[in-house]
Design a protein around this motif. Structure first.
Motif, short mmCIF file in Angstrom:
data_model
loop_
_atom_site.label_atom_id
_atom_site.label_comp_id
_atom_site.label_asym_id
_atom_site.label_seq_id
_atom_site.Cartn_x
_atom_site.Cartn_y
_atom_site.Cartn_z
N GLU A 53 18.55 78.93 27.38
CA GLU A 53 18.70 80.31 28.10
C GLU A 53 17.62 81.19 27.09
OE1 GLU A 53 21.37 84.13 28.73
OE2 GLU A 53 22.26 81.96 29.14
N ARG A 54 18.04 81.09 25.73
CA ARG A 54 17.14 81.75 24.66
C ARG A 54 15.44 81.36 24.82
NH1 ARG A 54 19.63 81.24 18.96
NH2 ARG A 54 17.84 82.45 18.82
N ILE A 55 15.42 80.04 24.79
CA ILE A 55 14.17 79.75 25.15
C ILE A 55 13.39 80.33 26.47
CG2 ILE A 55 12.55 77.56 25.54
CD1 ILE A 55 14.52 76.13 23.71
N ASP A 56 14.30 80.38 27.53
CA ASP A 56 13.64 80.81 28.81
C ASP A 56 13.24 82.19 28.86
OD1 ASP A 56 13.68 78.10 30.02
OD2 ASP A 56 15.85 78.49 31.07
N GLN A 57 14.16 83.03 27.83
CA GLN A 57 13.92 84.27 27.80
C GLN A 57 12.77 84.50 27.05
OE1 GLN A 57 17.72 85.90 26.19
NE2 GLN A 57 18.54 85.88 28.16
N ALA A 58 12.46 83.79 26.07
CA ALA A 58 11.42 84.13 25.02
C ALA A 58 10.03 83.62 25.74
CB ALA A 58 11.53 83.36 23.71
N LEU A 59 10.21 82.57 26.63
CA LEU A 59 8.83 82.19 27.50
C LEU A 59 8.70 83.26 28.58
CD1 LEU A 59 9.50 78.59 28.02
CD2 LEU A 59 7.67 79.64 26.56
N SER A 60 9.84 83.91 29.05
CA SER A 60 9.77 84.95 30.02
C SER A 60 8.86 86.17 29.44
CB SER A 60 11.01 85.16 30.68
OG SER A 60 11.04 86.50 31.20
N VAL A 61 9.29 86.61 28.23
CA VAL A 61 8.55 87.52 27.57
C VAL A 61 7.02 87.47 27.33
CG1 VAL A 61 8.78 89.08 25.45
CG2 VAL A 61 10.59 88.46 26.67
N THR A 62 6.72 86.05 26.68
CA THR A 62 5.53 85.81 26.49
C THR A 62 4.60 85.72 27.57
OG1 THR A 62 6.18 84.29 24.66
CG2 THR A 62 4.22 83.97 25.50
N GLU A 63 5.29 85.22 28.66
CA GLU A 63 4.45 85.19 30.16
C GLU A 63 4.18 86.71 30.54
OE1 GLU A 63 6.78 82.63 32.73
OE2 GLU A 63 6.32 81.05 31.67
N GLU A 64 5.15 87.70 30.42
CA GLU A 64 4.87 89.14 30.83
C GLU A 64 3.90 89.67 30.11
OE1 GLU A 64 8.60 90.68 30.41
OE2 GLU A 64 9.48 89.57 32.11
N ASP A 65 3.85 89.26 28.56
CA ASP A 65 2.91 89.93 27.84
C ASP A 65 1.49 89.45 28.42
OD1 ASP A 65 4.91 91.41 26.49
OD2 ASP A 65 4.73 89.80 24.60
N VAL A 66 1.35 88.01 28.59
CA VAL A 66 0.04 87.70 29.04
C VAL A 66 -0.44 88.18 30.36
CG1 VAL A 66 -1.08 85.39 29.84
CG2 VAL A 66 0.11 85.54 27.82
N ALA A 67 0.47 88.50 31.21
CA ALA A 67 0.15 89.00 32.54
C ALA A 67 -0.01 90.63 32.35
CB ALA A 67 1.32 89.06 33.44
N GLU A 68 0.44 91.14 31.39
CA GLU A 68 -0.31 92.43 31.31
C GLU A 68 -1.59 92.69 30.70
OE1 GLU A 68 2.66 94.51 28.69
OE2 GLU A 68 4.28 94.21 30.32
N VAL A 69 -2.24 91.76 30.09
CA VAL A 69 -3.61 91.66 29.28
C VAL A 69 -4.67 91.66 30.50
CG1 VAL A 69 -5.11 90.40 27.85
CG2 VAL A 69 -2.77 90.66 27.33
#
Length: 69
Positions: A53-69
């Motif tokens: 779950e922690r890994i999934d959350q970290a990956l989710s945050v990373t994907e959101e950051d990339v989508a904002e760029v």
């Protein structure tokens, strides 16, 4: 009594399995070991699920950051 960490629970579970496979135990001792093994396996599963779950959350945050760029 606090729950053991993943590595401690895994190591103890390995020992429980080794003792059960070696045989020579009374039925009562075998049942007690089996029950301990089941509890240790559940501990490992809970901790692995939490890590996933922690890994999934970290990956989710990373994907959101990339989508904002």
């Amino acid at each position: 009594m606090s729950e053991p960490g993943y590595e401690q629970a895994r190591d103890e579970l390995v020992e429980v399995v080794r003792r059960l496979e070696a045989g020579g135990l009374s039925l009562e001792d075998s049942l007690a070991l089996w029950e301990r093994g089941e509890a240790l396996a559940k501990t490992c599963e809970r901790q692995l699920a939490g890590a996933r779950e922690r890994i999934d959350q970290a990956l989710s945050v990373t994907e959101e950051d990339v989508a904002e760029v």
